[in-house]
Design a protein around this motif. Structure first.
Motif, PDB file in Angstrom:
ATOM      1  N   ASN A  64       0.839  -1.188   0.000  1.00  0.00           N
ATOM      2  CA  ASN A  64       0.000   0.000   0.000  1.00  0.00           C
ATOM      3  C   ASN A  64       0.880   1.245   0.000  1.00  0.00           C
ATOM      4  O   ASN A  64       1.257   1.752   1.048  1.00  0.00           O
ATOM      5  N   ARG A  65       1.214   1.728  -1.200  1.00  0.00           N
ATOM      6  CA  ARG A  65       2.083   2.906  -1.279  1.00  0.00           C
ATOM      7  C   ARG A  65       1.409   4.143  -0.707  1.00  0.00           C
ATOM      8  O   ARG A  65       2.057   4.980  -0.063  1.00  0.00           O
ATOM      9  N   SER A  66       0.124   4.278  -0.909  1.00  0.00           N
ATOM     10  CA  SER A  66      -0.595   5.427  -0.378  1.00  0.00           C
ATOM     11  C   SER A  66      -0.492   5.477   1.142  1.00  0.00           C
ATOM     12  O   SER A  66      -0.228   6.533   1.726  1.00  0.00           O
ATOM     13  N   ALA A  67      -0.685   4.322   1.795  1.00  0.00           N
ATOM     14  CA  ALA A  67      -0.571   4.275   3.256  1.00  0.00           C
ATOM     15  C   ALA A  67       0.856   4.570   3.699  1.00  0.00           C
ATOM     16  O   ALA A  67       1.075   5.233   4.718  1.00  0.00           O
ATOM     17  N   ALA A  68       1.841   4.090   2.943  1.00  0.00           N
ATOM     18  CA  ALA A  68       3.234   4.371   3.289  1.00  0.00           C
ATOM     19  C   ALA A  68       3.516   5.872   3.238  1.00  0.00           C
ATOM     20  O   ALA A  68       4.244   6.415   4.076  1.00  0.00           O
ATOM     21  N   ASN A  69       2.929   6.550   2.273  1.00  0.00           N
ATOM     22  CA  ASN A  69       3.116   7.999   2.165  1.00  0.00           C
ATOM     23  C   ASN A  69       2.436   8.763   3.287  1.00  0.00           C
ATOM     24  O   ASN A  69       2.895   9.832   3.685  1.00  0.00           O
ATOM     25  N   ASN A  70       1.335   8.223   3.792  1.00  0.00           N
ATOM     26  CA  ASN A  70       0.514   8.974   4.741  1.00  0.00           C
ATOM     27  C   ASN A  70       0.674   8.561   6.205  1.00  0.00           C
ATOM     28  O   ASN A  70       0.401   9.365   7.098  1.00  0.00           O
ATOM     29  N   GLU A  71       1.100   7.338   6.465  1.00  0.00           N
ATOM     30  CA  GLU A  71       1.065   6.829   7.838  1.00  0.00           C
ATOM     31  C   GLU A  71       2.426   6.762   8.517  1.00  0.00           C
ATOM     32  O   GLU A  71       2.497   6.678   9.740  1.00  0.00           O
ATOM     33  N   ILE A  72       3.501   6.790   7.756  1.00  0.00           N
ATOM     34  CA  ILE A  72       4.837   6.828   8.352  1.00  0.00           C
ATOM     35  C   ILE A  72       5.169   8.282   8.685  1.00  0.00           C
ATOM     36  O   ILE A  72       5.128   9.149   7.815  1.00  0.00           O
ATOM     37  N   PRO A  73       5.492   8.600   9.934  1.00  0.00           N
ATOM     38  CA  PRO A  73       5.745  10.001  10.304  1.00  0.00           C
ATOM     39  C   PRO A  73       6.955  10.564   9.549  1.00  0.00           C
ATOM     40  O   PRO A  73       8.019   9.950   9.545  1.00  0.00           O
ATOM     41  N   PRO A  74       6.817  11.724   8.912  1.00  0.00           N
ATOM     42  CA  PRO A  74       7.950  12.324   8.196  1.00  0.00           C
ATOM     43  C   PRO A  74       8.931  12.978   9.166  1.00  0.00           C
ATOM     44  O   PRO A  74       8.589  13.271  10.317  1.00  0.00           O
ATOM     45  N   PRO A  75      10.156  13.253   8.721  1.00  0.00           N
ATOM     46  CA  PRO A  75      11.171  13.818   9.616  1.00  0.00           C
ATOM     47  C   PRO A  75      10.894  15.253  10.047  1.00  0.00           C
ATOM     48  O   PRO A  75      11.507  15.732  11.002  1.00  0.00           O
ATOM     49  N   ASN A  76       9.976  15.935   9.378  1.00  0.00           N
ATOM     50  CA  ASN A  76       9.631  17.302   9.787  1.00  0.00           C
ATOM     51  C   ASN A  76       8.381  17.344  10.658  1.00  0.00           C
ATOM     52  O   ASN A  76       7.787  18.399  10.865  1.00  0.00           O
ATOM     53  N   SER A  77       7.995  16.195  11.208  1.00  0.00           N
ATOM     54  CA  SER A  77       6.765  16.114  12.005  1.00  0.00           C
ATOM     55  C   SER A  77       6.812  16.999  13.242  1.00  0.00           C
ATOM     56  O   SER A  77       7.854  17.146  13.892  1.00  0.00           O
TER      57      SER A  77
END
Length: 328
Positions: A154-167
């Motif tokens: 699920n690439r969409s979930a990977a883009n949206n659910e993994i916290p980014p480093p600028n969180s």
């Protein structure tokens, strides 16, 4: 008492049983009879990999985290793209930064030689994460086993659910809570950044244009800011790397929390754990782990077990992939 009332009273118990039974299917001794050589086989592969490139330990730990945060710990991250299939490797949090896939491949190949068709890629990844921490002098824990492998990604979930480093801290808390992990577990698991490296693209905004302000992040210590600017130019060098812990990047310890206390956390998602004030501040947890490495180790181990139990596929769900990069 009416039948409807009885059913309503029993519903919470049924749901509790449903979730606890699913978790109970994962056990440390799952392969004791079917693949008794599993742990030493995986460890031997990892030892060779770390001897060649010590950084790979942090990369494998990160793979497990990024896998579990997308549809659960099901090895979906390991699947390659095909003409008819889009995987998670190309998602923003993974593209050009997720590493260690060849080590997973080698571990799977070694396990398949002695125990063909028995051990899932998801379980091998979980073992590699634990062994990576242990081999860099961190804590150990009883890895729960019995996961099966996903046949989808699920690439969409990977883009949206993994916290980014600028969180922000609020964003981190929200994303972790969505996975059933609390504030203490957020801070403990973030301690994995006591090892490894991060790319310039992940922290450049803090140096030049923090939150679109056109200025550096005011929480950065001036000397730290100068050091990072020398490594990370404003307009190029995306893949230049800096250590997440500049002092002991190849040793699993609690210096990460000392760094946050001194305002020299590399990523914004690190530093906000200490610099954010207010009712949801996690500063006290950072301070506790800074002052007590044993407490950090114990809580990190516990949080890793809990994270490894996020929505596993068990029983007849999924499959045991023959090769981790593709479905059978």
């Amino acid at each position: 008492m009416s039948m409807v009332v009885v059913l309503l009273l029993l519903l919470p118990c049924a749901l509790l049983c449903l979730f606890s039974c699913a978790a109970a299917q994962l056990t440390p001794d799952f392969y004791d009879k079917s693949c008794p050589t599993l742990i030493p086989t995986v460890r031997a592969v990892l030892q060779k990999a770390i001897a060649k490139e010590p950084r790979i330990a942090a990369s494998l730990l990160r793979l497990h985290f990024h896998d579990c945060f997308v549809n659960g710990c099901d090895a979906s991250l390991l699947l390659d793209d095909t003409p008819s299939f889009t995987g998670e490797k190309g998602a923003v949090p993974n593209n050009r930064s997720a590493r260690g896939f060849r080590v997973v491949d080698r571990a799977k190949f070694a396990v398949e030689k002695s125990c063909p068709g028995v051990v899932s890629c998801a379980d091998i990844l979980a073992i590699l994460a634990r062994e990576s921490v242990v081999l860099l002098d961190g804590p150990s824990w009883a890895v729960q086993l019995g996961r099966r492998d996903s046949t989808t990604a699920n690439r969409s979930a990977a883009n949206n659910e993994i916290p980014p480093p600028n969180s922000t801290l609020a964003n981190l808390l929200s994303k972790f809570q969505a996975k059933g992990l609390n504030a203490q577990e957020l801070v403990a698991l973030s301690g994995s950044h006591t090892i490894g490296l991060s790319r310039c693209v992940s922290f450049r905004d803090r140096l030049y244009n923090f939150s679109g302000s056109g200025r550096p992040d005011s929480t950065l210590q001036p000397h730290f800011w100068e050091d990072l600017r020398a490594k990370c130019p404003r307009f190029h060098g995306n893949n230049v790397v800096a250590p997440l812990d500049a002092h002991t990047p190849l040793h699993f310890d609690n210096l990460y929390y000392h760094n946050l206390h001194a305002s020299v956390g590399l990523l914004n998602s690190d530093q906000v754990l200490y610099s954010t004030s207010g009712p949801n501040s996690t500063r006290a947890i950072v301070t506790r782990y800074r002052d007590d490495q044993g407490a950090f180790f114990a809580d990190f181990a516990s949080a890793m077990v809990k994270m490894g139990n996020i929505s596993p596929l068990t029983g007849t769900s999924g499959q045991i992939r023959k090769k981790c990069r593709r479905v059978n």
